[in-house]
Design an enzyme around this catalytic site. Structure first.
Site, PDB file in Angstrom:
ATOM      1  CD  GLU A  39      19.518  69.836 -26.238  1.00  0.00           C
ATOM      2  OE1 GLU A  39      19.689  68.648 -26.471  1.00  0.00           O
ATOM      3  OE2 GLU A  39      19.698  70.455 -27.158  1.00  0.00           O
ATOM      4  CD  GLU A  71      20.699  70.596 -31.334  1.00  0.00           C
ATOM      5  OE1 GLU A  71      20.438  69.325 -30.420  1.00  0.00           O
ATOM      6  OE2 GLU A  71      19.508  70.513 -31.954  1.00  0.00           O
ATOM      7  CG  PHE A  94      25.998  63.903 -29.022  1.00  0.00           C
ATOM      8  CD1 PHE A  94      26.931  62.921 -28.758  1.00  0.00           C
ATOM      9  CD2 PHE A  94      25.165  63.082 -28.514  1.00  0.00           C
ATOM     10  CE1 PHE A  94      26.670  61.302 -27.773  1.00  0.00           C
ATOM     11  CE2 PHE A  94      24.769  61.821 -27.944  1.00  0.00           C
ATOM     12  CZ  PHE A  94      25.751  61.628 -27.080  1.00  0.00           C
ATOM     13  CG  ASP A  96      26.845  63.011 -34.735  1.00  0.00           C
ATOM     14  OD1 ASP A  96      27.585  62.424 -35.294  1.00  0.00           O
ATOM     15  OD2 ASP A  96      27.563  63.545 -33.405  1.00  0.00           O
ATOM     16  CB  ILE A  98      27.562  71.430 -34.311  1.00  0.00           C
ATOM     17  CG1 ILE A  98      27.880  73.282 -34.111  1.00  0.00           C
ATOM     18  CG2 ILE A  98      28.216  70.519 -35.541  1.00  0.00           C
ATOM     19  CD1 ILE A  98      29.256  73.037 -33.803  1.00  0.00           C
ATOM     20  CG  HIS A 139      23.946  60.243 -31.350  1.00  0.00           C
ATOM     21  ND1 HIS A 139      23.490  59.562 -32.137  1.00  0.00           N
ATOM     22  CD2 HIS A 139      23.555  60.787 -30.488  1.00  0.00           C
ATOM     23  CE1 HIS A 139      22.436  60.143 -32.084  1.00  0.00           C
ATOM     24  NE2 HIS A 139      22.116  60.581 -31.415  1.00  0.00           N
TER      25      HIS A 139
END
Length: 339
Positions: A39, A71, A94, A96, A98, A139
């Site tokens: 992104e 993602e 970030f 998070d 993932i 985050h």
């Protein structure tokens, strides 16, 4: 290619962000199969933290591709590219986020080489960023322990610009999937010398950032600087602290850790991840298993409490230098004979 062991006279002082950018830049120049997707990674944005700025202008949007907010698609596409012979870098903004791509990472990228009998390398680098308190609970999570529990994927957490640059090159130009964790707080606040050219740092080789005789502090990422600050202050109290920067959590250089603790006979493991079931639990357990008869005191773990990371910086949950100093003092008191 250099392994980074020797001194490079052309070293320059750069930020962590610039070092990461240079690592990717060198890899792009060395191998035209290197591609980047994520992104906002292309110019003019250059990523939310500007780490990829300038790469699309230099190498074109065919090789540096901005993607939708997806993602699972980013990582899934990157795995496909790696199987087709490319060396993709997938950016997850970030850490998070993932979790959206866990199936692709854990069940596919990490398993393909094993399931193909070693015939299917997956030269994939997944870059992601750990936030800080001011980014809020969704985050700012340090989730590296998830992937330490997953055979088949390397886990890298650099603490200096030189390490970031060298480990990035090793990751991109290697043949196995790697999770490369960057820290947003360090990107522009941390500066240090970096060499020119193709200087790689091998995985699984910890770095002793400070030598000492009384206590070993084992850590990685942003906690390295915190541990070093604590060590300098403790030296004025007569406590000599050795600080080990693991640099990679998978593979994990336990040999360096055990050699150090066998000398100091006291150990602290510290990280920003939660103390509960954090990476320190594994490291402390292995130290105890190997050196139980030599330890002067129990191995201490320092981590964040088992709570979401608060938005307010006034509610800091991450270990501080004072926390480490108190732990070191405690260990040295435990070791003293009764008067």
């Amino acid at each position: 290619m250099s392994t980074g062991a020797e001194t490079n006279e052309s070293s320059r002082i750069v930020t962590m962000s610039k070092a990461l950018n240079e690592g990717m830049d060198v890899a792009f120049g060395l191998d035209d199969r290197v591609v980047l997707l994520g992104e906002d990674v292309a110019d003019p944005a250059g990523g939310v933290f500007k780490v990829t700025k300038g790469l699309s202008a230099k190498y074109g949007t065919d090789r540096v591709r901005a993607t939708p907010i997806a993602e699972a698609a980013i990582v899934g596409s990157a795995i496909g590219l790696s199987l087709a012979g490319y060396r993709p870098i997938a950016e997850i903004m970030f850490f998070d986020f993932i979790s959206v791509a866990m199936d692709q990472i854990v069940n596919h990228a990490a398993k393909l080489r094993y399931m193909s009998g070693g015939h299917t390398p997956v030269p994939l680098t997944i870059r992601t960023t750990v936030g800080s308190s001011r980014f809020g609970a969704q985050h700012a999570q340090s989730l590296e322990g998830w992937f330490m529990h997953t055979p088949g994927i390397n886990v890298v957490v650099p603490s200096t610009p030189a390490d970031a640059r060298g480990l990035m090159l090793t990751s991109i130009l290697g043949d196995d999937p790697t999770l490369f964790i960057e820290n947003s707080e360090m990107l522009f606040s941390v500066k240090g010398p970096v060499p020119d050219g193709d200087v790689r740092i091998p995985f699984g080789v910890a770095d002793i950032k400070r030598h000492g005789d009384d206590v070993t502090v084992v850590t990685y990422g942003p906690q390295v600087a915190v541990a070093l600050a604590a060590a300098e202050e403790l030296s004025t109290e007569g406590i000599d602290v050795e600080v080990i920067d693991l640099r990679t959590l998978v593979p994990l250089d336990m040999q360096t850790v055990l050699e150090s603790v066998s000398r100091t006979r006291r150990a602290i493991v510290t990280h920003q991840a939660t103390k509960s079931v954090g990476p320190g639990a594994e490291i402390a357990s292995r130290i105890t298993e190997e050196l139980f008869g030599e330890l002067e005191a129990p191995v201490l773990r320092i981590g964040a409490p088992f709570v979401p990371v608060p938005f307010s910086t006034a509610l800091n949950v991450f270990p501080t230098a004072e926390t480490i100093k108190d732990a070191a003092r405690q260990l040295c008191r435990v070791a003293l004979p009764a008067s």
